[in-house]
Design a protein around this motif. Structure first.
Motif, short mmCIF file in Angstrom:
data_model
loop_
_atom_site.label_atom_id
_atom_site.label_comp_id
_atom_site.label_asym_id
_atom_site.label_seq_id
_atom_site.Cartn_x
_atom_site.Cartn_y
_atom_site.Cartn_z
N LEU A 49 0.83 -1.22 0.00
CA LEU A 49 0.00 0.00 0.00
C LEU A 49 0.86 1.26 0.00
CD1 LEU A 49 -2.91 -0.99 2.41
CD2 LEU A 49 -2.99 -0.75 -0.09
N SER A 50 2.01 1.21 0.67
CA SER A 50 2.94 2.35 0.60
C SER A 50 3.38 2.57 -0.83
CB SER A 50 4.17 2.09 1.48
OG SER A 50 3.84 2.02 2.84
N ALA A 51 3.76 1.49 -1.49
CA ALA A 51 4.20 1.58 -2.89
C ALA A 51 3.07 2.08 -3.79
CB ALA A 51 4.72 0.22 -3.36
N ASP A 52 1.85 1.57 -3.57
CA ASP A 52 0.70 2.01 -4.38
C ASP A 52 0.44 3.50 -4.21
OD1 ASP A 52 0.38 -0.60 -5.27
OD2 ASP A 52 -1.33 -1.03 -3.95
N SER A 53 0.50 3.98 -2.97
CA SER A 53 0.20 5.40 -2.72
C SER A 53 1.25 6.30 -3.37
CB SER A 53 0.08 5.69 -1.23
OG SER A 53 1.34 5.67 -0.60
N LEU A 54 2.50 5.85 -3.41
CA LEU A 54 3.54 6.65 -4.06
C LEU A 54 3.43 6.59 -5.57
CD1 LEU A 54 6.81 6.26 -1.97
CD2 LEU A 54 5.20 8.15 -2.05
N ARG A 55 3.04 5.42 -6.09
CA ARG A 55 2.87 5.30 -7.53
C ARG A 55 1.86 6.33 -8.04
NH1 ARG A 55 1.84 0.20 -7.50
NH2 ARG A 55 3.99 -0.45 -7.30
N GLU A 56 0.88 6.66 -7.21
CA GLU A 56 -0.14 7.66 -7.58
C GLU A 56 0.47 9.03 -7.82
OE1 GLU A 56 -3.95 5.73 -5.15
OE2 GLU A 56 -2.99 7.54 -4.37
N VAL A 57 1.63 9.31 -7.22
CA VAL A 57 2.28 10.61 -7.40
C VAL A 57 3.59 10.49 -8.20
CG1 VAL A 57 1.20 11.66 -5.38
CG2 VAL A 57 3.42 10.51 -5.13
N GLY A 58 3.71 9.37 -8.94
CA GLY A 58 4.83 9.22 -9.85
C GLY A 58 6.13 8.72 -9.24
N VAL A 59 6.06 8.10 -8.07
CA VAL A 59 7.25 7.57 -7.41
C VAL A 59 7.12 6.05 -7.32
CG1 VAL A 59 8.63 7.56 -5.30
CG2 VAL A 59 7.55 9.69 -6.06
N SER A 106 -4.57 5.40 11.27
CA SER A 106 -5.22 4.21 11.85
C SER A 106 -5.72 4.48 13.26
CB SER A 106 -4.27 3.01 11.83
OG SER A 106 -3.14 3.26 12.63
N GLU A 107 -5.09 5.44 13.95
CA GLU A 107 -5.56 5.81 15.29
C GLU A 107 -6.92 6.49 15.24
OE1 GLU A 107 -2.40 8.18 16.91
OE2 GLU A 107 -1.07 6.45 17.16
N ARG A 108 -7.31 6.94 14.04
CA ARG A 108 -8.62 7.57 13.84
C ARG A 108 -9.56 6.66 13.07
NH1 ARG A 108 -4.89 11.27 12.08
NH2 ARG A 108 -5.69 11.36 9.96
N GLY A 109 -9.17 5.38 12.91
CA GLY A 109 -10.01 4.42 12.22
C GLY A 109 -9.91 4.45 10.71
N ILE A 110 -8.87 5.11 10.19
CA ILE A 110 -8.67 5.19 8.74
C ILE A 110 -7.60 4.17 8.35
CG2 ILE A 110 -8.01 6.66 6.81
CD1 ILE A 110 -8.85 9.07 8.62
N ASP A 111 -7.96 3.23 7.48
CA ASP A 111 -7.03 2.17 7.10
C ASP A 111 -6.94 2.04 5.59
OD1 ASP A 111 -6.17 1.10 9.68
OD2 ASP A 111 -8.26 0.53 9.95
N GLY A 112 -6.14 1.07 5.15
CA GLY A 112 -6.01 0.77 3.73
C GLY A 112 -5.32 1.87 2.96
N ILE A 113 -5.68 2.00 1.69
CA ILE A 113 -5.04 2.98 0.82
C ILE A 113 -5.34 4.40 1.29
CG2 ILE A 113 -6.90 3.06 -0.90
CD1 ILE A 113 -3.07 3.18 -1.64
#
Length: 139
Positions: A49-59, A106-113
């Protein structure tokens, strides 16, 4: 000859936050900064998911491999950035240490991508500020 600034990004597993910071710094700084990342207890692979989120900004960090912190690199770089609260490194005289208490959705209940996008954006702001700092302090 001018000194090229250098930075080491550290987290525990070297699979998420430190890899994200390194990828973002490489994108922003190009070859003007030597960029390293490592973990205190490296995992087996980069977080997808780290890799996917960076791919969205061209990294693309998908080809990176988590590595153990090298004490020589810690001594040699200008700045060591520890991301999050879990990783611990002893300060080294002559090397600047920064601790980035990064956003943890995640401390606020936000997970995944959605979580990774928020983490990415938080780290991106900090990397931009660090790059400006490095450009100011290095002759």
């Amino acid at each position: 000859m001018t000194h090229r600034p250098s930075v080491l990004f550290v987290c525990v597993k070297n699979g998420g936050k430190s890899q994200m910071a390194a990828g973002l710094m490489r994108q922003l700084a190009g070859d003007t900064v030597d960029v390293h990342s490592a973990g205190t207890k490296p995992g087996a692979s980069v977080n997808a998911l780290s890799a996917d989120s960076l791919r969205e900004v061209g990294v693309d960090i998908s080809g990176e491999t988590p590595t153990l912190v090298d004490p020589q690199i810690v001594r040699d770089v200008d700045v060591v950035v520890i991301l999050g609260r879990e990783a611990q490194l002893e300060p080294v005289p002559g090397t600047e240490f920064q601790n980035w208490d990064t956003d943890e959705p995640s401390e606020r209940g936000i997970d995944g991508i959605d979580r990774m996008r928020l983490v990415r954006d938080d780290i991106a702001v900090r990397v931009t500020e660090l790059l400006a700092q490095l450009k100011e302090t290095v002759p």
